[in-house]
Scaffold this motif. Structure first.
Motif, PDB file in Angstrom:
ATOM      1  N   GLU A 210       0.823   3.844   7.187  1.00  0.00           N
ATOM      2  CA  GLU A 210       0.799   2.518   6.571  1.00  0.00           C
ATOM      3  C   GLU A 210       1.649   1.491   7.320  1.00  0.00           C
ATOM      4  O   GLU A 210       1.264   0.330   7.431  1.00  0.00           O
ATOM      5  CB  GLU A 210       1.273   2.622   5.115  1.00  0.00           C
ATOM      6  CG  GLU A 210       0.383   3.462   4.223  1.00  0.00           C
ATOM      7  CD  GLU A 210      -1.013   2.888   4.091  1.00  0.00           C
ATOM      8  OE1 GLU A 210      -1.180   1.674   4.309  1.00  0.00           O
ATOM      9  OE2 GLU A 210      -1.936   3.651   3.762  1.00  0.00           O
TER      10      GLU A 210
ATOM     11  N   LEU B 170       2.277   9.528   5.530  1.00  0.00           N
ATOM     12  CA  LEU B 170       1.774   8.331   4.854  1.00  0.00           C
ATOM     13  C   LEU B 170       2.564   7.097   5.289  1.00  0.00           C
ATOM     14  O   LEU B 170       1.990   6.019   5.538  1.00  0.00           O
ATOM     15  CB  LEU B 170       1.864   8.517   3.342  1.00  0.00           C
ATOM     16  CG  LEU B 170       1.447   7.323   2.486  1.00  0.00           C
ATOM     17  CD1 LEU B 170      -0.023   6.985   2.693  1.00  0.00           C
ATOM     18  CD2 LEU B 170       1.742   7.590   1.017  1.00  0.00           C
TER      19      LEU B 170
ATOM     20  N   ARG C 221       0.833  -1.213   0.000  1.00  0.00           N
ATOM     21  CA  ARG C 221       0.000   0.000   0.000  1.00  0.00           C
ATOM     22  C   ARG C 221       0.864   1.258   0.000  1.00  0.00           C
ATOM     23  O   ARG C 221       0.551   2.236  -0.677  1.00  0.00           O
ATOM     24  CB  ARG C 221      -0.915   0.003   1.224  1.00  0.00           C
ATOM     25  CG  ARG C 221      -2.182  -0.804   1.052  1.00  0.00           C
ATOM     26  CD  ARG C 221      -3.055  -0.702   2.279  1.00  0.00           C
ATOM     27  NE  ARG C 221      -3.376   0.685   2.589  1.00  0.00           N
ATOM     28  CZ  ARG C 221      -4.417   1.347   2.079  1.00  0.00           C
ATOM     29  NH1 ARG C 221      -5.225   0.746   1.224  1.00  0.00           N
ATOM     30  NH2 ARG C 221      -4.657   2.591   2.434  1.00  0.00           N
ATOM     31  N   LEU C 222       1.959   1.235   0.755  1.00  0.00           N
ATOM     32  CA  LEU C 222       2.853   2.391   0.746  1.00  0.00           C
ATOM     33  C   LEU C 222       3.489   2.581  -0.623  1.00  0.00           C
ATOM     34  O   LEU C 222       3.605   3.725  -1.111  1.00  0.00           O
ATOM     35  CB  LEU C 222       3.930   2.204   1.809  1.00  0.00           C
ATOM     36  CG  LEU C 222       5.002   3.304   1.882  1.00  0.00           C
ATOM     37  CD1 LEU C 222       4.366   4.650   2.213  1.00  0.00           C
ATOM     38  CD2 LEU C 222       6.067   2.943   2.906  1.00  0.00           C
TER      39      LEU C 222
ATOM     40  N   GLU D  11       1.726   9.735  -4.731  1.00  0.00           N
ATOM     41  CA  GLU D  11       0.742  10.822  -4.624  1.00  0.00           C
ATOM     42  C   GLU D  11       1.224  11.959  -3.732  1.00  0.00           C
ATOM     43  O   GLU D  11       0.561  13.002  -3.665  1.00  0.00           O
ATOM     44  CB  GLU D  11      -0.568  10.258  -4.056  1.00  0.00           C
ATOM     45  CG  GLU D  11      -1.142   9.105  -4.875  1.00  0.00           C
ATOM     46  CD  GLU D  11      -2.325   8.463  -4.182  1.00  0.00           C
ATOM     47  OE1 GLU D  11      -2.681   8.937  -3.067  1.00  0.00           O
ATOM     48  OE2 GLU D  11      -2.889   7.498  -4.725  1.00  0.00           O
ATOM     49  N   THR D  12       2.305  11.779  -3.017  1.00  0.00           N
ATOM     50  CA  THR D  12       2.801  12.802  -2.098  1.00  0.00           C
ATOM     51  C   THR D  12       3.905  13.610  -2.764  1.00  0.00           C
ATOM     52  O   THR D  12       4.719  13.072  -3.532  1.00  0.00           O
ATOM     53  CB  THR D  12       3.347  12.145  -0.820  1.00  0.00           C
ATOM     54  OG1 THR D  12       4.395  11.243  -1.166  1.00  0.00           O
ATOM     55  CG2 THR D  12       2.246  11.375  -0.103  1.00  0.00           C
TER      56      THR D  12
ATOM     57  N   ASP E 130       2.168   1.786  -3.462  1.00  0.00           N
ATOM     58  CA  ASP E 130       1.147   2.251  -4.409  1.00  0.00           C
ATOM     59  C   ASP E 130       0.779   3.718  -4.192  1.00  0.00           C
ATOM     60  O   ASP E 130       0.420   4.411  -5.157  1.00  0.00           O
ATOM     61  CB  ASP E 130      -0.107   1.381  -4.289  1.00  0.00           C
ATOM     62  CG  ASP E 130       0.151  -0.062  -4.699  1.00  0.00           C
ATOM     63  OD1 ASP E 130       1.129  -0.300  -5.434  1.00  0.00           O
ATOM     64  OD2 ASP E 130      -0.614  -0.950  -4.263  1.00  0.00           O
ATOM     65  N   ARG E 131       0.878   4.220  -2.965  1.00  0.00           N
ATOM     66  CA  ARG E 131       0.388   5.562  -2.665  1.00  0.00           C
ATOM     67  C   ARG E 131       1.473   6.611  -2.497  1.00  0.00           C
ATOM     68  O   ARG E 131       1.165   7.792  -2.421  1.00  0.00           O
ATOM     69  CB  ARG E 131      -0.451   5.514  -1.392  1.00  0.00           C
ATOM     70  CG  ARG E 131      -1.684   4.631  -1.469  1.00  0.00           C
ATOM     71  CD  ARG E 131      -2.463   4.680  -0.170  1.00  0.00           C
ATOM     72  NE  ARG E 131      -2.830   6.029   0.175  1.00  0.00           N
ATOM     73  CZ  ARG E 131      -3.368   6.388   1.349  1.00  0.00           C
ATOM     74  NH1 ARG E 131      -3.550   5.466   2.279  1.00  0.00           N
ATOM     75  NH2 ARG E 131      -3.685   7.639   1.584  1.00  0.00           N
ATOM     76  N   ARG E 132       2.731   6.203  -2.417  1.00  0.00           N
ATOM     77  CA  ARG E 132       3.769   7.196  -2.157  1.00  0.00           C
ATOM     78  C   ARG E 132       3.986   8.137  -3.331  1.00  0.00           C
ATOM     79  O   ARG E 132       4.523   9.237  -3.153  1.00  0.00           O
ATOM     80  CB  ARG E 132       5.083   6.506  -1.781  1.00  0.00           C
ATOM     81  CG  ARG E 132       5.680   5.656  -2.873  1.00  0.00           C
ATOM     82  CD  ARG E 132       6.973   4.991  -2.379  1.00  0.00           C
ATOM     83  NE  ARG E 132       7.977   5.983  -2.011  1.00  0.00           N
ATOM     84  CZ  ARG E 132       9.151   5.688  -1.467  1.00  0.00           C
ATOM     85  NH1 ARG E 132       9.451   4.423  -1.217  1.00  0.00           N
ATOM     86  NH2 ARG E 132      10.015   6.646  -1.181  1.00  0.00           N
TER      87      ARG E 132
END
Length: 354
Positions: free
Chosen positions: A201, A197, A180-181, A187-188, A183-185
């Motif tokens: 996570e 984030l 998850r980290l 976006e920052t 996949d979403r890092r």
């Protein structure tokens, strides 16, 4: 027109027995305003001359762990350990040499056992060194995170996030959090958001495990202090519970402190608490959590157990801050009152009924 009197209209009540003059009347008592009870004359609530419970057990534990030995004491301990090891080695070699002369088979068995013992000792030393390196790695991540937040550097924040992912790479239960980290890092776009984030996570689940360990240790210390009447038994139980809790904090966050490293970590935590005066602060915990004098009236041992449990929770929070790779950014910092309340709920409630 007649002069006859007019009859009254409506019903007329006629008394049958006129005993108003013979029936005695109760004496009238006049109540003056000055004779009425005043709220100012009421006794004060919760006034007790008994001393408030003090956390003597945890204060003694803090003195045992947090007080560093003097130079003379360290020299005495190190010289004594070296002398004992030297004499023990000389005696072992002399015994094996004599055994080889008289009984060669038994001599070779002794050599084999001595070699196995030496390898085990080297393995334990290697494990302590690796545990110390992991703790140093966590300290480095903490410093890098503080520098990234102070400088608002996205590159430094990315390095901290990569370091945390590498720290937890060998833990299969955190595979979903690492994914998850990853996949979403993307976006920052600033250091604060990326570290927040990463904390959410990777560390949110570990924080819950750490809270449960603190609650278990606080429950153990409170129950032992309240129920064990022996003078030093509660101190030994509190010391063992706090050392185990601090070691578990290191294991949860990836430190894996060994025997020597765990003791040094415990001494670091206790030294911090003694320096801030947190161990000596017992009265504020009593008044805030249990009503102070009421608890002292009911049971002095129970009051001491509650305060010792609260101070154990403070030690656990300090251990979290030492062992946690990141500071508390978005996740709530644990509070002593909440931890002790949950610990006592687990002590006096039935888990099967919930």
């Amino acid at each position: 027109m007649t002069d006859a009197p007019k009859r009254p209209r409506g019903p007329v009540l006629m008394p049958l027995d006129d005993d108003t003059g013979t029936r005695p009347r109760p004496p009238r008592t006049e109540t003056r305003a000055d004779d009425a009870p005043s709220p100012a004359d009421a006794p004060a609530i919760d006034i007790s001359d008994a001393p408030l419970p003090q956390p003597r057990t945890m204060q003694m534990v803090a003195r045992l762990v947090g007080r560093p030995p003097s130079r003379l004491t360290r020299l005495f301990i190190n010289a004594g350990a070296a002398l004992f090891t030297f004499l023990l080695g000389v005696m072992a070699l002399d015994f094996i040499d004599g055994l080889m002369t008289r009984y060669p088979l038994l001599g070779w068995i002794a050599v084999t056992l001595f070699a196995v013992f030496t390898i085990a000792a080297l393995g334990m030393a290697l494990r302590e060194w690796r545990a110390w390196r992991r703790m140093a790695r966590i300290d480095a991540l903490q410093r890098q995170a503080g520098a990234a937040l102070a400088a608002e550097s996205l590159d430094q924040a990315k390095a901290v996030a990569d370091g945390l992912v590498a720290l937890y790479a060998k833990r299969p239960e955190m595979e979903w959090q690492r994914q998850r980290l990853a996949d979403r890092r993307a976006e920052t776009f600033d250091a604060q958001a990326l570290l927040t984030l990463t904390e959410t996570e990777l560390l949110a689940g570990l924080d819950q495990q750490a809270r449960r360990e603190i609650e278990a240790a606080a429950r153990t210390v409170a129950a032992t202090t309240a129920l064990v009447p022996l003078a030093l038994a509660d101190v030994a139980a509190a010391l063992a519970a706090n050392l185990r809790m601090i070691r578990r904090m290191a294991e949860i966050y990836g430190g894996r402190a060994g025997a020597v490293g765990g003791w040094r970590l415990a001494r670091t935590v206790m030294t911090h608490l003694i320096a801030t005066g947190a161990v000596a602060a017992g009265d504020d915990l009593i008044h805030t959590m249990a009503g102070g004098g009421i608890l002292a009236k009911l049971s002095r041992r129970f009051g001491e157990g509650l305060v010792n449990g609260a101070l154990t929770a403070r030690v656990g929070i300090a251990a979290m801050e030492v062992c946690r790779p990141l500071p508390f950014l978005s996740q709530p910092r644990p509070k002593v009152g909440n931890l002790v309340s949950r610990a006592l709920t687990g002590l006096f409630s039935n888990d099967d009924a919930r």
